[in-house]
Design a protein around this motif. Structure first.
Motif, PDB file in Angstrom:
ATOM      1  N   VAL A   1       0.860  -1.181   0.000  1.00  0.00           N
ATOM      2  CA  VAL A   1       0.000   0.000   0.000  1.00  0.00           C
ATOM      3  C   VAL A   1       0.899   1.235   0.000  1.00  0.00           C
ATOM      4  O   VAL A   1       1.670   1.451   0.937  1.00  0.00           O
ATOM      5  CB  VAL A   1      -0.931   0.019   1.231  1.00  0.00           C
TER       6      VAL A   1
ATOM      7  N   ASN B   1     -12.633   4.824   7.674  1.00  0.00           N
ATOM      8  CA  ASN B   1     -13.561   3.845   7.115  1.00  0.00           C
ATOM      9  C   ASN B   1     -14.961   3.993   7.696  1.00  0.00           C
ATOM     10  O   ASN B   1     -15.672   3.012   7.915  1.00  0.00           O
ATOM     11  CB  ASN B   1     -13.030   2.413   7.339  1.00  0.00           C
TER      12      ASN B   1
ATOM     13  N   GLU C   1      -4.742   7.900   5.328  1.00  0.00           N
ATOM     14  CA  GLU C   1      -5.103   7.045   4.196  1.00  0.00           C
ATOM     15  C   GLU C   1      -4.496   5.652   4.341  1.00  0.00           C
ATOM     16  O   GLU C   1      -5.165   4.641   4.081  1.00  0.00           O
ATOM     17  CB  GLU C   1      -4.665   7.696   2.892  1.00  0.00           C
ATOM     18  N   VAL C   2      -3.255   5.590   4.764  1.00  0.00           N
ATOM     19  CA  VAL C   2      -2.604   4.292   4.927  1.00  0.00           C
ATOM     20  C   VAL C   2      -3.146   3.585   6.167  1.00  0.00           C
ATOM     21  O   VAL C   2      -3.318   2.359   6.171  1.00  0.00           O
ATOM     22  CB  VAL C   2      -1.081   4.459   4.983  1.00  0.00           C
TER      23      VAL C   2
ATOM     24  N   ALA D   1      -6.263   1.777   5.296  1.00  0.00           N
ATOM     25  CA  ALA D   1      -5.980   0.518   4.601  1.00  0.00           C
ATOM     26  C   ALA D   1      -5.504  -0.556   5.571  1.00  0.00           C
ATOM     27  O   ALA D   1      -5.830  -1.740   5.421  1.00  0.00           O
ATOM     28  CB  ALA D   1      -4.939   0.756   3.515  1.00  0.00           C
TER      29      ALA D   1
ATOM     30  N   GLN E   1      -7.522  -4.036   6.162  1.00  0.00           N
ATOM     31  CA  GLN E   1      -6.924  -5.347   5.912  1.00  0.00           C
ATOM     32  C   GLN E   1      -7.215  -6.303   7.060  1.00  0.00           C
ATOM     33  O   GLN E   1      -7.582  -7.469   6.840  1.00  0.00           O
ATOM     34  CB  GLN E   1      -5.421  -5.202   5.716  1.00  0.00           C
TER      35      GLN E   1
ATOM     36  N   ARG F   1       1.457  -7.977   4.285  1.00  0.00           N
ATOM     37  CA  ARG F   1       1.271  -6.764   3.476  1.00  0.00           C
ATOM     38  C   ARG F   1       2.071  -5.619   4.065  1.00  0.00           C
ATOM     39  O   ARG F   1       2.033  -5.368   5.272  1.00  0.00           O
ATOM     40  CB  ARG F   1      -0.207  -6.381   3.414  1.00  0.00           C
TER      41      ARG F   1
ATOM     42  N   LEU G   1       2.668  -1.622   4.292  1.00  0.00           N
ATOM     43  CA  LEU G   1       1.936  -0.366   4.145  1.00  0.00           C
ATOM     44  C   LEU G   1       2.908   0.770   4.435  1.00  0.00           C
ATOM     45  O   LEU G   1       3.512   0.829   5.511  1.00  0.00           O
ATOM     46  CB  LEU G   1       0.737  -0.307   5.101  1.00  0.00           C
TER      47      LEU G   1
END
Length: 376
Positions: A48, A199, A216-217, A220, A224, A355, A357
């Protein structure tokens, strides 16, 4: 991204700024893969990325100069104050607060702290922006209460100039050492919480609570964990090191028992406020040390979420989880070396998915979130 402060040598905080952003991201991905090379079967999801500028929701400004001419920014190599009010990492909604704050410092005659002479009062200004509402939390880190009376006297002027100011406080840090803030907080505003939204969920931030730097990160990151949780469908979850409740609130669902544990009482109060607003009857938050809480339990839920500080969860909690009945772990780490050490201490768990980020562009820091499953 070009930064005139970096080019002039005034600030080198963004150590990887000369490297093209795509190359920065590729280096971080490779670095993380090397640290987790002992688990070659893990599936690496696409990283991300972040915006390169204007992504920070926080500013930590060293205050230098004099009360007549305060400088907000950092201290250069020679100990001279460098003005960083136009740092390209700050969005306009955050940067526009600096000029009114300078005028307030002058009006209240708050002398900046001077390292060499150990004199003066004002050490730092700590600003946090609610990206969605544009509201601000501003904290003055002072050596003593010497200026608090004058600050109260002129508070209305600051509020007139900064109508978006939601929370204003003084943090007392009297010691002459490299500690950002002290334990005592003096609230000067009527409100004590700044509402952030990620969110669609409200997260309430109080002056001494931790919150991610990059909205923003961070959105995410929490999404996740929520997606993995929805796939696993556990009946119960522990969220250890839960902070203001980001993971717990995202992973809550009807009939799913969620317990969030955080040592900071202030953060737990914030998490409870969000839970009550959302009417989440099956979510509980408790102010305890995560390792102490775990050691006192006889039953462990199938999923445990971990979001520790940079040092990781440590050998004690690793040993507890290794011996527990937990089936899955979701481990969010801001320090991949400590994550790798902790995974080595829990050999029964293997990473299924990982993942990266990029919470901190232009630096060597990044966030990793990992889904682990117990073998067998």
């Amino acid at each position: 991204m070009h930064c005139h402060h970096f080019a002039a040598g005034r600030c080198r905080s963004c150590t990887h700024l000369p490297t093209p952003y795509a190359d920065q991201l590729a280096w971080k991905q490779q670095h993380a893969r090397e640290l987790l090379a002992a688990w070659p079967d893990a599936k690496w999801l696409s990283p991300v990325s972040s915006r390169e500028r204007g992504f920070r929701n926080k500013a930590k400004m060293v205050v230098s100069g004099s009360w007549e001419a305060p400088v907000l920014g950092t201290l250069g190599m020679a100990g001279r104050g460098e003005d960083l009010r136009d740092c390209p990492l700050y969005p306009e909604a955050l940067a526009c607060a600096f000029e009114p704050l300078i005028r307030f410092i002058r009006l209240a005659r708050i002398a900046p702290y001077e390292l060499a002479s150990r004199s003066g009062e004002l050490k730092y200004l700590l600003l946090t922006l609610s990206v969605q509402s544009g509201e601000l939390m501003i904290r003055f880190v002072l050596r003593s209460q010497e200026a608090v009376g004058r600050m109260r006297k002129h508070l209305a002027t600051l509020q007139d100039e900064l109508p978006q100011l939601r929370v204003l406080s003084v943090n007392l840090q009297p010691e002459h050492k490299a500690v950002l803030e002290g334990e005592r907080e003096i609230l000067l505003s009527g409100s004590r919480t700044l509402q952030m939204r990620l969110n669609g969920l409200p997260l309430h931030l109080r002056p001494q609570s931790f919150y991610q730097t990059n909205d923003e990160v961070a959105a995410a990151l929490y999404a996740q964990a929520r997606d993995w949780c929805d796939e696993l469908q556990p009946g119960a979850i522990w969220d250890l090191f839960c902070g203001v409740g980001g993971f717990a609130l995202h992973c809550a669902a009807p009939g799913r028992r969620v317990t969030g544990i955080e040592i900071s009482t202030e953060a737990i109060q914030s998490a409870c406020q969000s839970r009550d607003e959302l009417a989440l009857a099956d979510v509980e938050f408790r102010a305890l040390d995560a390792a102490d809480f775990a050691a006192g339990q006889t039953e462990v839920p199938p999923l445990v979420i971990l979001n520790p500080p940079r040092r990781g969860i440590g050998p004690g909690l690793c040993a507890f989880l290794e011996a527990s009945a937990a089936r899955w772990l979701i481990y969010s780490s801001c320090n991949a070396p400590s994550l790798a050490r902790d995974l080595e201490r829990m050999p029964s768990f293997r990473p299924l998915q990982v993942r990266l980020l990029d919470m901190f562009p232009h630096s060597h820091h990044y966030e990793l979130i990992t889904l682990l499953e117990r073998d067998g």
